[in-house]
Design a protein around this motif. Structure first.
Motif, mmCIF file in Angstrom:
data_model
loop_
_atom_site.group_PDB
_atom_site.id
_atom_site.type_symbol
_atom_site.label_atom_id
_atom_site.label_comp_id
_atom_site.label_asym_id
_atom_site.label_seq_id
_atom_site.Cartn_x
_atom_site.Cartn_y
_atom_site.Cartn_z
ATOM 1 N N ASN A 107 -101.405 10.693 60.283
ATOM 2 C CA ASN A 107 -100.695 9.706 61.094
ATOM 3 C C ASN A 107 -101.786 8.827 61.704
ATOM 4 O O ASN A 107 -102.337 9.154 62.763
ATOM 5 C CB ASN A 107 -99.868 10.378 62.195
ATOM 6 C CG ASN A 107 -98.642 11.082 61.662
ATOM 7 O OD1 ASN A 107 -97.624 10.462 61.367
ATOM 8 N ND2 ASN A 107 -98.745 12.410 61.528
ATOM 9 N N SER A 108 -102.119 7.729 61.043
ATOM 10 C CA SER A 108 -103.350 6.994 61.343
ATOM 11 C C SER A 108 -103.385 6.427 62.759
ATOM 12 O O SER A 108 -104.463 6.205 63.309
ATOM 13 C CB SER A 108 -103.558 5.871 60.324
ATOM 14 O OG SER A 108 -102.438 5.002 60.308
ATOM 15 N N ASN A 109 -102.235 6.184 63.364
ATOM 16 C CA ASN A 109 -102.209 5.594 64.701
ATOM 17 C C ASN A 109 -101.781 6.582 65.772
ATOM 18 O O ASN A 109 -101.314 6.208 66.843
ATOM 19 C CB ASN A 109 -101.273 4.379 64.721
ATOM 20 C CG ASN A 109 -101.791 3.245 63.855
ATOM 21 O OD1 ASN A 109 -102.969 2.890 63.922
ATOM 22 N ND2 ASN A 109 -100.923 2.697 63.021
ATOM 23 N N LEU A 110 -101.980 7.857 65.476
ATOM 24 C CA LEU A 110 -101.651 8.910 66.430
ATOM 25 C C LEU A 110 -102.946 9.494 66.994
ATOM 26 O O LEU A 110 -103.929 9.657 66.268
ATOM 27 C CB LEU A 110 -100.844 10.001 65.715
ATOM 28 C CG LEU A 110 -100.163 11.065 66.585
ATOM 29 C CD1 LEU A 110 -99.058 10.436 67.435
ATOM 30 C CD2 LEU A 110 -99.575 12.171 65.695
ATOM 31 N N CYS A 111 -102.950 9.821 68.283
ATOM 32 C CA CYS A 111 -104.153 10.387 68.896
ATOM 33 C C CYS A 111 -103.758 11.414 69.955
ATOM 34 O O CYS A 111 -102.621 11.446 70.408
ATOM 35 C CB CYS A 111 -105.013 9.289 69.513
ATOM 36 S SG CYS A 111 -104.208 8.364 70.853
ATOM 37 N N TYR A 112 -104.717 12.240 70.322
ATOM 38 C CA TYR A 112 -104.465 13.237 71.369
ATOM 39 C C TYR A 112 -105.284 12.873 72.602
ATOM 40 O O TYR A 112 -106.311 12.188 72.524
ATOM 41 C CB TYR A 112 -104.824 14.644 70.885
ATOM 42 C CG TYR A 112 -106.299 14.900 70.695
ATOM 43 C CD1 TYR A 112 -107.093 15.390 71.739
ATOM 44 C CD2 TYR A 112 -106.909 14.670 69.467
ATOM 45 C CE1 TYR A 112 -108.448 15.619 71.572
ATOM 46 C CE2 TYR A 112 -108.267 14.898 69.283
ATOM 47 C CZ TYR A 112 -109.026 15.382 70.339
ATOM 48 O OH TYR A 112 -110.367 15.601 70.157
ATOM 49 N N GLN A 113 -104.828 13.351 73.753
ATOM 50 C CA GLN A 113 -105.495 13.063 75.012
ATOM 51 C C GLN A 113 -106.532 14.151 75.289
ATOM 52 O O GLN A 113 -106.191 15.300 75.594
ATOM 53 C CB GLN A 113 -104.475 12.996 76.150
ATOM 54 C CG GLN A 113 -103.547 11.782 76.028
ATOM 55 C CD GLN A 113 -102.561 11.729 77.179
ATOM 56 O OE1 GLN A 113 -101.595 12.456 77.215
ATOM 57 N NE2 GLN A 113 -102.828 10.830 78.133
ATOM 58 N N ALA A 114 -107.780 13.784 75.192
ATOM 59 C CA ALA A 114 -108.865 14.756 75.335
ATOM 60 C C ALA A 114 -108.874 15.398 76.710
ATOM 61 O O ALA A 114 -109.235 16.579 76.850
ATOM 62 C CB ALA A 114 -110.201 14.076 75.058
ATOM 63 N N GLU A 115 -108.468 14.646 77.765
ATOM 64 C CA GLU A 115 -108.530 15.189 79.120
ATOM 65 C C GLU A 115 -107.525 16.324 79.350
ATOM 66 O O GLU A 115 -107.631 17.068 80.338
ATOM 67 C CB GLU A 115 -108.282 14.078 80.154
ATOM 68 C CG GLU A 115 -106.918 13.411 80.063
ATOM 69 C CD GLU A 115 -106.905 12.219 79.107
ATOM 70 O OE1 GLU A 115 -105.987 11.393 79.210
ATOM 71 O OE2 GLU A 115 -107.844 12.119 78.278
ATOM 72 N N MET A 116 -106.570 16.476 78.448
ATOM 73 C CA MET A 116 -105.582 17.541 78.586
ATOM 74 C C MET A 116 -105.996 18.813 77.851
ATOM 75 O O MET A 116 -105.265 19.807 77.852
ATOM 76 C CB MET A 116 -104.213 17.070 78.066
ATOM 77 C CG MET A 116 -103.648 15.877 78.824
ATOM 78 S SD MET A 116 -102.006 15.387 78.257
ATOM 79 C CE MET A 116 -101.037 16.796 78.765
ATOM 80 N N ILE A 117 -107.159 18.779 77.209
ATOM 81 C CA ILE A 117 -107.612 19.923 76.415
ATOM 82 C C ILE A 117 -108.930 20.420 76.978
ATOM 83 O O ILE A 117 -109.902 19.658 77.102
ATOM 84 C CB ILE A 117 -107.767 19.532 74.932
ATOM 85 C CG1 ILE A 117 -106.423 19.033 74.383
ATOM 86 C CG2 ILE A 117 -108.277 20.699 74.119
ATOM 87 C CD1 ILE A 117 -106.489 18.545 72.960
ATOM 88 N N SER A 118 -108.988 21.690 77.327
ATOM 89 C CA SER A 118 -110.187 22.247 77.956
ATOM 90 C C SER A 118 -111.203 22.754 76.944
ATOM 91 O O SER A 118 -112.375 22.900 77.264
ATOM 92 C CB SER A 118 -109.790 23.401 78.891
ATOM 93 O OG SER A 118 -109.107 24.418 78.152
#
Length: 423
Positions: free
Chosen positions: A400-411
């Motif tokens: 899904n080329s325009n999908l991303c995750y929020q790094a600040e929510m992952i420890s």
């Protein structure tokens, strides 16, 4: 204080009653064990068995007959008018001491002399289509028409040819299982006259042609499995309103085509619907939401097209498995999908779905696998690191080329969703 004489009398009375019951039970067992089998039926049984396992077998180790103290594994009897009669015959190596078929196993006419048979099955008995191809007998089934309720052929690769129409003389038949054999040809329309059928399993053969309209007459069916054949054409409209008792419908891995009939929504008792790996088109039908007993729905690998918005997914409160992968679906993933509280598996991968994925989907209490890879989803994945940790490889969101995750929510980097970039 209790009178000891009364207590002793009560004990002696109880002891006498127990002794009488034991004596009656022993006499009953003695009667059953000494009940004879008619010589003609015994000879027919032995000859039928020899046809399948070989002439070497003569039943000499059985006493006093096949239904006596040393029964054959796979042969069961009942008493009728003071005589033992064979009511169940299972041929094939189901257990270590079952009757194992020989390489030249064959049917003989003696089988049809067992006119009290209620159940007849063959498991891995005819196993060589090259060296010993065998066909289902085309005659004599009428001799079992008043008794046979269950007929099964399972895992017999050497069983070839078509289904003989003479089987329809078995008017008492409740279960017909022809599973994973080498059978070919079209499904006989005459099968629709077996109106007492509760189970029809014809899976894993090489049947061709259309599903007969006459199957709509099988209104007492609980299970229909025609999967893993090469059946073609569209579904008969009778697959809806006529099958109100149906619990499981599996037509997967065929070449069926056309639109899904809206009448399929009448299957309100169905718990399984598997139409995967066919050529169905025309989009999802709204009446799917009326199948409120569904626990498993597999529609994957069809050129179905359409979107997810026309179905009220919240109506399917019992649904646990939903596989809608590779259907050519477009549009957004509706929030109503988060209302299926028992959902354990959601497969939406390899479609053309777009838009954002609602974070509410992570609140589904039973969700154990979520596949959304291979779409056009956009925006941020607003899931916690705990969600990714819990799901592990059972969460797939790549391609899904325009999908991303929020790094600040992952420890921890070990909980990063595979194949998805950071926002």
């Amino acid at each position: 204080m209790k009178n000891p004489i009364v207590t002793i009398k009560n004990f002696l009375l109880l002891f006498s009653l127990v002794g009488l019951l034991v004596l009656c039970k022993c006499q009953e067992d003695h009667f059953f064990s000494m009940a004879p089998m008619e010589k003609r039926e015994q000879e027919a049984l032995y000859s039928a068995i020899q046809g399948f396992v070989g002439k070497w077998w003569n039943g000499s180790d059985l006493y006093p007959d096949p239904c006596g103290w040393s029964p054959i594994q796979g042969v069961y009897c009942d008493l009728f008018d003071g005589f033992w009669h064979v009511t169940v015959l299972n041929i094939g190596l189901v257990f270590d001491n079952s009757l194992q078929c020989s390489q030249d196993a064959k049917f003989t006419h003696h089988l049809f002399e067992l006119t009290h048979l209620r159940s007849l099955s063959f498991f891995n008995c005819f196993f060589s289509p090259r060296h010993n191809p065998i066909r289902i007998p085309s005659s004599n089934w009428e001799r079992l028409s008043n008794s046979l309720e269950s007929l099964g052929f399972r895992s017999n690769r050497g069983l070839i040819g078509t289904i003989p129409t003479s089987i329809v003389s078995l008017k008492q038949l409740k279960s017909l299982v022809l599973l994973e054999n080498g059978l070919t040809g079209e499904l006989p329309i005459e099968l629709g006259s077996l109106v007492n059928l509760r189970q029809l399993v014809l899976a894993g053969n090489r049947f061709t042609g259309q599903i007969p309209e006459s199957f709509g007459g099988l209104t007492q069916l609980l299970i229909m499995d025609l999967s893993r054949n090469t059946l073609s054409g569209s579904l008969p409209l009778t697959f809806g309103g006529n099958f109100t008792s149906l619990l499981k419908l599996d037509l997967s891995s065929n070449k069926l085509e056309g639109k899904l009939p809206t009448e399929i929504g009448s299957l309100k008792n169905a718990t399984l619907l598997d139409l995967g790996r066919n050529n169905f088109s025309g989009g999802l039908i709204e009446s799917l939401e009326e199948m409120v007993s569904l626990k498993e729905v597999v529609l994957s690998n069809n050129p179905l097209g359409g979107d997810l918005m026309g179905v009220q997914w919240g109506n399917l409160q019992d649904l646990e498995i939903l596989d809608l992968s590779n259907l050519g679906l477009t549009g957004k993933i509706p929030e109503s999908m988060t209302e299926m509280k028992r959902l354990r598996y959601l497969g939406l991968n390899d479609n053309n779905l777009s838009g954002n994925l609602t974070p509410k989907i992570a609140t589904l209490p039973s969700l154990g696998a979520l596949y959304i890879n291979g779409n056009n989803l956009t925006g941020k994945l607003e899931f916690s690191g705990g969600f990714y940790k819990q799901m592990g490889r059972r969460f797939r969101a790549w391609n899904n080329s325009n999908l991303c995750y929020q790094a600040e929510m992952i420890s921890s980097l070990s909980h990063v969703p595979n194949g998805v970039k950071s926002c």
